[in-house]
Write a protein that holds these residues in place. Structure first.
Motif, PDB file in Angstrom:
ATOM      1  N   ASP A   1      58.749  48.729  39.671  1.00 39.30           N
ATOM      2  CA  ASP A   1      57.764  48.981  40.721  1.00 39.30           C
ATOM      3  C   ASP A   1      56.536  48.084  40.512  1.00 39.30           C
ATOM      4  O   ASP A   1      55.779  48.256  39.551  1.00 39.30           O
ATOM      5  CB  ASP A   1      57.396  50.472  40.647  1.00 39.30           C
TER       6      ASP A   1
ATOM      7  N   LEU B   1      53.128  50.011  40.337  1.00 37.13           N
ATOM      8  CA  LEU B   1      52.766  50.660  39.079  1.00 37.13           C
ATOM      9  C   LEU B   1      52.331  49.619  38.047  1.00 37.13           C
ATOM     10  O   LEU B   1      51.455  49.886  37.220  1.00 37.13           O
ATOM     11  CB  LEU B   1      53.933  51.503  38.562  1.00 37.13           C
TER      12      LEU B   1
ATOM     13  N   ALA C   1      48.775  49.056  38.874  1.00 36.78           N
ATOM     14  CA  ALA C   1      47.953  50.203  38.433  1.00 36.78           C
ATOM     15  C   ALA C   1      47.696  50.104  36.929  1.00 36.78           C
ATOM     16  O   ALA C   1      46.566  50.309  36.473  1.00 36.78           O
ATOM     17  CB  ALA C   1      48.665  51.520  38.781  1.00 36.78           C
ATOM     18  N   GLU C   2      48.737  49.765  36.167  1.00 39.47           N
ATOM     19  CA  GLU C   2      48.564  49.629  34.708  1.00 39.47           C
ATOM     20  C   GLU C   2      47.592  48.507  34.372  1.00 39.47           C
ATOM     21  O   GLU C   2      46.772  48.632  33.465  1.00 39.47           O
ATOM     22  CB  GLU C   2      49.906  49.347  34.031  1.00 39.47           C
TER      23      GLU C   2
ATOM     24  N   ALA D   1      45.155  47.328  36.228  1.00 38.23           N
ATOM     25  CA  ALA D   1      43.780  47.724  36.587  1.00 38.23           C
ATOM     26  C   ALA D   1      43.160  48.553  35.467  1.00 38.23           C
ATOM     27  O   ALA D   1      41.999  48.341  35.087  1.00 38.23           O
ATOM     28  CB  ALA D   1      43.799  48.504  37.904  1.00 38.23           C
ATOM     29  N   LEU D   2      43.946  49.480  34.925  1.00 37.18           N
ATOM     30  CA  LEU D   2      43.426  50.311  33.830  1.00 37.18           C
ATOM     31  C   LEU D   2      43.257  49.494  32.542  1.00 37.18           C
ATOM     32  O   LEU D   2      42.351  49.758  31.746  1.00 37.18           O
ATOM     33  CB  LEU D   2      44.344  51.514  33.612  1.00 37.18           C
TER      34      LEU D   2
ATOM     35  N   GLU E   1      39.872  47.717  32.561  1.00 44.04           N
ATOM     36  CA  GLU E   1      38.810  48.626  32.121  1.00 44.04           C
ATOM     37  C   GLU E   1      38.826  48.777  30.596  1.00 44.04           C
ATOM     38  O   GLU E   1      37.783  48.707  29.934  1.00 44.04           O
ATOM     39  CB  GLU E   1      38.991  49.986  32.794  1.00 44.04           C
TER      40      GLU E   1
ATOM     41  N   VAL F   1      38.402  45.698  39.284  1.00 45.36           N
ATOM     42  CA  VAL F   1      39.502  45.359  40.199  1.00 45.36           C
ATOM     43  C   VAL F   1      39.061  45.834  41.574  1.00 45.36           C
ATOM     44  O   VAL F   1      39.172  47.013  41.897  1.00 45.36           O
ATOM     45  CB  VAL F   1      40.828  46.015  39.775  1.00 45.36           C
TER      46      VAL F   1
ATOM     47  N   LEU G   1      43.312  45.468  45.386  1.00 46.90           N
ATOM     48  CA  LEU G   1      44.644  45.808  44.899  1.00 46.90           C
ATOM     49  C   LEU G   1      45.478  46.102  46.141  1.00 46.90           C
ATOM     50  O   LEU G   1      45.206  47.066  46.858  1.00 46.90           O
ATOM     51  CB  LEU G   1      44.585  47.024  43.966  1.00 46.90           C
TER      52      LEU G   1
ATOM     53  N   LEU H   1      49.400  46.376  48.039  1.00 42.71           N
ATOM     54  CA  LEU H   1      50.829  46.578  47.828  1.00 42.71           C
ATOM     55  C   LEU H   1      51.622  46.075  49.023  1.00 42.71           C
ATOM     56  O   LEU H   1      51.192  46.217  50.158  1.00 42.71           O
ATOM     57  CB  LEU H   1      51.130  48.068  47.635  1.00 42.71           C
TER      58      LEU H   1
ATOM     59  N   MET I   1      29.395  49.545  33.017  1.00 48.14           N
ATOM     60  CA  MET I   1      30.595  50.379  32.965  1.00 48.14           C
ATOM     61  C   MET I   1      30.283  51.875  32.850  1.00 48.14           C
ATOM     62  O   MET I   1      30.916  52.682  33.555  1.00 48.14           O
ATOM     63  CB  MET I   1      31.520  49.919  31.824  1.00 48.14           C
TER      64      MET I   1
ATOM     65  N   LEU J   1      40.200  52.942  40.171  1.00 48.79           N
ATOM     66  CA  LEU J   1      40.823  53.299  38.895  1.00 48.79           C
ATOM     67  C   LEU J   1      41.355  54.733  38.931  1.00 48.79           C
ATOM     68  O   LEU J   1      42.384  55.038  38.310  1.00 48.79           O
ATOM     69  CB  LEU J   1      39.828  53.100  37.748  1.00 48.79           C
TER      70      LEU J   1
ATOM     71  N   ALA K   1      44.658  54.335  40.517  1.00 46.89           N
ATOM     72  CA  ALA K   1      45.621  53.737  39.582  1.00 46.89           C
ATOM     73  C   ALA K   1      46.136  54.806  38.613  1.00 46.89           C
ATOM     74  O   ALA K   1      47.343  54.893  38.349  1.00 46.89           O
ATOM     75  CB  ALA K   1      44.967  52.582  38.825  1.00 46.89           C
TER      76      ALA K   1
ATOM     77  N   LEU L   1      50.131  56.357  38.250  1.00 42.18           N
ATOM     78  CA  LEU L   1      50.889  56.449  37.001  1.00 42.18           C
ATOM     79  C   LEU L   1      51.218  57.906  36.662  1.00 42.18           C
ATOM     80  O   LEU L   1      52.270  58.192  36.079  1.00 42.18           O
ATOM     81  CB  LEU L   1      50.109  55.775  35.871  1.00 42.18           C
TER      82      LEU L   1
ATOM     83  N   GLY M   1      53.819  54.320  47.631  1.00 43.79           N
ATOM     84  CA  GLY M   1      54.133  53.136  48.440  1.00 43.79           C
ATOM     85  C   GLY M   1      52.894  52.550  49.087  1.00 43.79           C
ATOM     86  O   GLY M   1      52.870  51.393  49.482  1.00 43.79           O
TER      87      GLY M   1
ATOM     88  N   LEU N   1      48.644  52.220  48.586  1.00 50.27           N
ATOM     89  CA  LEU N   1      47.435  52.386  47.764  1.00 50.27           C
ATOM     90  C   LEU N   1      46.427  51.389  48.311  1.00 50.27           C
ATOM     91  O   LEU N   1      46.634  50.180  48.226  1.00 50.27           O
ATOM     92  CB  LEU N   1      47.757  52.123  46.282  1.00 50.27           C
TER      93      LEU N   1
ATOM     94  N   LEU O   1      42.260  50.185  48.792  1.00 52.53           N
ATOM     95  CA  LEU O   1      40.908  50.274  48.250  1.00 52.53           C
ATOM     96  C   LEU O   1      39.884  49.893  49.312  1.00 52.53           C
ATOM     97  O   LEU O   1      40.117  48.996  50.113  1.00 52.53           O
ATOM     98  CB  LEU O   1      40.755  49.320  47.052  1.00 52.53           C
TER      99      LEU O   1
END
Ligand SMILES: [Mn+2]
Ligand SMILES: [Mn+2]
Ligand SMILES: [Mn+2]
Ligand SMILES: [Mn+2]
Lengths: 428, 428
Positions: free
Chosen positions: A253, A256, A259-260, A262-263, A266, A281, A284, A286, B248, B256, B259, B263, B282, B284, B286
């Motif tokens: 995917d 996903l 998403a990983e 983006a984290l 951080e 980010v 993002l 899809l 931050m 985030l 994201a 997950l 499917g 997402l 922002l």
């Protein structure tokens, strides 16, 4: 009245802050999103209306107006020694989608008010004074930040890329400029370059875009350095497929994976251990973007900044490593990991800082020497001119959103600072 | 020749698979994205062209054609005992963005070919045979899956929501239908409802959208149950701000949060321990979606399915709990956690399964009793009619992407199965 400095000393620099506020509100009405938000994208109809508005004020002030090939606009008050390098100021009026009305605008309309203040005070410049409205400080349309100032500073790389750059709707830079009334021949782009002796100094007035001045109750920030920005584009690709039919172990995917990552951005930023490192980010996307489809592609745009260039580049390297690791673990392809720009930081010039400190003391305004964490056209002007920046407080540090706000009093202080700094440098 | 069953027994049901392939290719040309992808969204110009094309074939076959208020299209071959409940078949021709040309289409054009096969064989139906092209099986435009069949099955809730539903461009359902030539008066929507005795049976022919039949080398799947789908919309909101200026620790990044939730969906699905549980993010999105802006809003659409309704609902509960936890940890607001639909699974009817098994044996086609993990208009037709589904293999199980493919031979087997099953049920 905002034209009285602190400590009760009267100043001859009388700012018409009601007029300035009126102009800010009027400019904000040229927007592609409803008030209080502002959306004004390069070469859009609203951008063209804003340009006309700025040129109108320049002409009312009797400035001599010129535009270069990409639409940087210059309004000059010719000094008594016109052959000397000018003292310039300016900022931008483009606005990212759904942002506010002060970012950039205070540095353009405020600069024009500073000229007006000096004219009304009877000041006669020796070095010419010039107000610049820079084209596309924001990267919204073509992914290139500080397009106008970057080009003025002589980027041959940018000349080449502008010839083939397209926006998200596949409109070329050249066609977009044409639709705004700028017919660009490829050889014109080099004419945007400025000589190293064009300006004796460049000063930009800007809202802080951070909370420090407001929190500490200090009316003026004198910027000593601008943090170094970098931006990165990333694309992942997997097999996609039907959200009901493809079982979990068979998936790769791309959403996903995004998403990983983006984290992970951080995480690497926080691991730097420095409060000055930031990473975001902001984009993002899809593909295909349907609730019953596993994302087959994802696109991220990442912004990393620091006042320390090496520390920033270390974060970028870790993000790159994470992207590779994620693509292996999730069996997606890392189609692209492209560093779009990775600019070095800029230092303000001692001579400009001195002039700004002199002005603050003259006006009786408390000030703080500080870092700019956001970047500005000043970052690129520093390549061809001694540079300095004046910050004013803004509400809660908000920027790039409709709640962005600076008080009339704070703006009047900034305009006085700018006027006095320019006047002083003009006579040097 | 694909009309010879396995075991060498000749069959009188001669499928013209070249003609069927030609029609599939022609229908695929009505697309808003370049070949080989297909994009055909409800009530778009391409959807209207596809509708015209299907009605044209129905008329060529001498079927009596009717359309209901929302554009479900019915082509009926009137049987000798027209007062009896009809035997119906059908599927959809709408296609999600950048998908393939077989999903749904095989069940509409294949059904029309099955009618043609029966006509050419000299068959005379007792119960009428009917081919249905359902409106908007895909949720692309209004977020409502199986819109046409859901309404036929008598959903009063859907009638009410259609009166106020708008698409992403704020076009109302009623206006969109109008632009496609369907003038809907609110009272018309109830006329779409069908009686419980309208159909004696409903059978849908469809590509498997999974890899099992291809992997096991079995030409026919007989569906005994359809997995239960649920879809959820989630919105997070934070303060946003400038990507350079907000440090931050001061951030509450809605992107985030999204994201992390994406997950978490994967984690909770895997923790169910069942291979039959699937979950997908499917969509997402922002806001504002600029590289130098911290996301102030995020929007996710989540799809969770299982053949076990309770196990699926347990996953949804865990996802909800995660959304709440994430909103607390990241100090973002959970503006919305809305379950859009949460349909129960459907079982095929024993009488229809019997008829399909009889047909497979007659044709000498090996078959497998199986679950449908994707859902279909059959899920809703099961509420008003005995229901069954016929699956054929597709390449690698691919669906909802341009690589989707079914061989002419497999389609011909499916058409024979459908024709023989309908013929048998027509005489009962
Ligand atoms: Mn900005
Ligand atoms: Mn700015
Ligand atoms: Mn589908
Ligand atoms: Mn389908």
């Amino acid at each position: 009245a905002s034209d009285d400095g602190e400590g009760g000393r009267a100043s001859p620099l009388r700012v018409d802050s009601d007029s300035l506020q009126r102009q800010i509100d009027e400019l904000a009405s040229f927007s592609d999103s409803p008030a209080p938000s502002v959306t004004r994208v390069l070469y859009s109809d609203k951008d063209v209306q804003a340009r006309r508005y700025i040129k109108g004020i320049m002409k009312q002030l009797g400035l001599s107006v010129r535009e270069d090939a990409v639409g940087n606009i210059f309004g000059r008050w010719v000094g008594s020694e016109a052959e000397l390098g000018a003292v310039a100021t300016g900022s931008h009026v483009d606005a990212i989608p759904f942002s506010g009305k002060y970012d950039g605008v205070v540095g353009v309309l405020g600069a024009l008010e500073a000229i007006s203040v000096l004219q009304r005070s009877g000041f006669q410049p020796k070095r010419s004074l010039e107000v610049i409205m820079f084209t596309s400080e924001e990267p919204t349309r073509f992914g290139i930040s500080c397009l106008g100032s970057r080009l003025m500073a002589g980027s041959e790389e940018l000349v080449q890329s502008l010839k083939r750059t397209v926006d998200n709707h596949n409109v070329s830079f050249v066609d977009a400029a044409d639709s705004a009334g700028y017919k660009i021949h490829p050889e014109d782009l080099h004419n945007v370059f400025l000589n190293q002796d064009a300006y004796f100094a460049f000063i930009e007035l800007h809202i802080e875009q951070g909370p420090i001045l407001e929190k500490e109750g200090i009316p003026i920030g004198i910027v000593t350095a601008i943090a170094a920005p970098a931006s990165i584009k990333v694309e992942f690709e997997g097999n996609g497929g039907h959200a009901g039919a493809v079982l979990m172990p068979a998936r790769n995917d791309a959403g996903l994976a995004a998403a990983e990552l983006a984290l992970a951005v951080e995480k690497h930023v926080l691991e730097s251990g420095s409060i000055d490192t930031v990473g975001t980010v902001g984009i993002l996307q899809l593909h295909p973007g349907a609730i019953n489809s596993i994302p087959s592609k994802s696109h991220l745009e990442i912004d990393v900044r620091d006042i320390d260039e090496k520390r920033r580049n270390d974060v970028i390297e870790k993000v790159h490593k994470s992207a590779i690791d994620i693509s292996k673990t999730r069996r997606v392809d890392l189609l692209e990991f492209k560093i779009i720009n990775q600019d070095p930081p800029a230092l303000s010039d001692k001579s400009v800082i001195n002039a700004m400190e002199f002005a603050a003391k003259q006006l009786g305004l408390e000030y703080k020497l500080m870092i700019s964490r956001a970047y500005h056209d000043s970052l690129f002007m520093a390549r061809i001119s001694p540079m300095g920046m004046i910050f004013i407080p803004c509400y809660k540090g908000y920027s790039h959103k409709p709640e962005e706000y600076a008080s009339q009093e704070d703006m009047a202080n900034g305009v006085q600072m700018l006027a006095l700094t320019m006047a002083k440098l003009s006579l040097e």
